[in-house]
Design a protein around this motif. Structure first.
Motif, PDB file in Angstrom:
ATOM      1  N   GLN A  63       0.861  -1.176   0.000  1.00 14.54           N
ATOM      2  CA  GLN A  63       0.000   0.000   0.000  1.00 14.54           C
ATOM      3  C   GLN A  63       0.898   1.228   0.000  1.00 14.54           C
ATOM      4  OE1 GLN A  63      -3.288  -1.718   2.955  1.00 14.54           O
ATOM      5  NE2 GLN A  63      -3.355   0.491   2.706  1.00 14.54           N
ATOM      6  N   LYS A  64       0.668   2.131  -0.949  1.00 19.79           N
ATOM      7  CA  LYS A  64       1.521   3.304  -1.077  1.00 19.79           C
ATOM      8  C   LYS A  64       1.324   4.313   0.050  1.00 19.79           C
ATOM      9  CE  LYS A  64       0.242   4.147  -5.397  1.00 19.79           C
ATOM     10  NZ  LYS A  64       0.240   4.812  -6.715  1.00 19.79           N
ATOM     11  N   ASP A  65       0.230   4.239   0.769  1.00 14.55           N
ATOM     12  CA  ASP A  65      -0.053   5.231   1.808  1.00 14.55           C
ATOM     13  C   ASP A  65       0.397   4.789   3.201  1.00 14.55           C
ATOM     14  OD1 ASP A  65      -1.930   3.267   2.192  1.00 14.55           O
ATOM     15  OD2 ASP A  65      -3.655   4.604   2.205  1.00 14.55           O
ATOM     16  N   LEU A  66       1.338   3.857   3.290  1.00 13.57           N
ATOM     17  CA  LEU A  66       1.832   3.381   4.573  1.00 13.57           C
ATOM     18  C   LEU A  66       2.747   4.390   5.261  1.00 13.57           C
ATOM     19  CD1 LEU A  66       2.779  -0.332   3.768  1.00 13.57           C
ATOM     20  CD2 LEU A  66       0.827   0.481   5.100  1.00 13.57           C
ATOM     21  N   GLY A  67       3.197   5.386   4.529  1.00 16.81           N
ATOM     22  CA  GLY A  67       4.162   6.327   5.075  1.00 16.81           C
ATOM     23  C   GLY A  67       5.570   5.786   4.912  1.00 16.81           C
TER      24      GLY A  67
ATOM     25  N   GLY B 225       6.500   2.710   7.169  1.00 12.25           N
ATOM     26  CA  GLY B 225       5.758   1.518   6.765  1.00 12.25           C
ATOM     27  C   GLY B 225       6.259   0.944   5.449  1.00 12.25           C
ATOM     28  N   ILE B 226       6.556   1.815   4.497  1.00 15.83           N
ATOM     29  CA  ILE B 226       7.084   1.371   3.203  1.00 15.83           C
ATOM     30  C   ILE B 226       8.467   0.752   3.403  1.00 15.83           C
ATOM     31  CG2 ILE B 226       7.967   2.208   0.982  1.00 15.83           C
ATOM     32  CD1 ILE B 226       5.496   4.114   0.964  1.00 15.83           C
ATOM     33  N   HIS B 227       9.278   1.381   4.242  1.00 17.22           N
ATOM     34  CA  HIS B 227      10.615   0.852   4.534  1.00 17.22           C
ATOM     35  C   HIS B 227      10.524  -0.573   5.103  1.00 17.22           C
ATOM     36  CE1 HIS B 227      14.906   1.223   5.409  1.00 17.22           C
ATOM     37  NE2 HIS B 227      14.638   0.588   6.537  1.00 17.22           N
ATOM     38  N   VAL B 228       9.616  -0.773   6.056  1.00 20.20           N
ATOM     39  CA  VAL B 228       9.440  -2.088   6.677  1.00 20.20           C
ATOM     40  C   VAL B 228       8.957  -3.109   5.644  1.00 20.20           C
ATOM     41  CG1 VAL B 228       8.059  -3.395   8.353  1.00 20.20           C
ATOM     42  CG2 VAL B 228       9.089  -1.207   9.010  1.00 20.20           C
ATOM     43  N   ARG B 229       7.942  -2.756   4.862  1.00 13.55           N
ATOM     44  CA  ARG B 229       7.394  -3.701   3.859  1.00 13.55           C
ATOM     45  C   ARG B 229       8.458  -4.073   2.831  1.00 13.55           C
ATOM     46  NH1 ARG B 229       5.017  -7.125   3.187  1.00 13.55           N
ATOM     47  NH2 ARG B 229       3.749  -6.773   1.366  1.00 13.55           N
TER      48      ARG B 229
END
Length: 128
Positions: free
Chosen positions: A107-111, A114-118
């Protein structure tokens, strides 16, 4: 000349700020950007040229959407690692992407965090 020790990643999104965000996060995790595209048709062409180890592919784009681009990429290389980028919160789009052959979705809106973790989780799977 590309560094062969780094994972080559193709980033595909029609939003330049999303491209920049994923580029920064990927580079911080030791990846090299194989190319940037803002539509599915260009993504397929760049994939054929660069054969990246990972493709981050937006679902909703002009000219050719992400699902159609995914199918084209997989027709070129059935083992390609493609992760779909989406703004949808429901499981239906992610499920459709997985059924179409994507390895995962983000999901692009994870911030940023969140994007770093994913991406860390996905890169760990690819490198396993």
């Amino acid at each position: 000349m590309p560094d062969s020790s780094k994972l080559q990643v193709l980033v595909v999104d029609d939003d330049p700020s999303t491209q920049r965000l994923f580029t920064v996060v990927l580079q911080s995790q030791g990846c090299e950007i194989a190319g940037l595209a803002d539509n599915g048709a260009d993504a397929v062409a760049l994939f054929k040229e660069s054969s990246p180890g990972l493709v981050l592919l937006d679902v909703d784009m002009p000219e050719m959407n992400g699902i159609d681009a995914l199918k084209e990429i997989l027709s070129v290389d059935s083992a390609a690692s493609v992760v779909m980028l989406t703004t949808e919160k429901g499981q239906s789009v992610a499920g459709d992407c997985i059924l179409a052959g994507a390895k995962d979705s983000i999901q692009k809106d994870l911030g940023l965090e969140g994007i770093h973790v994913r991406l860390s989780e996905i890169l760990a799977e690819i490198n396993a």
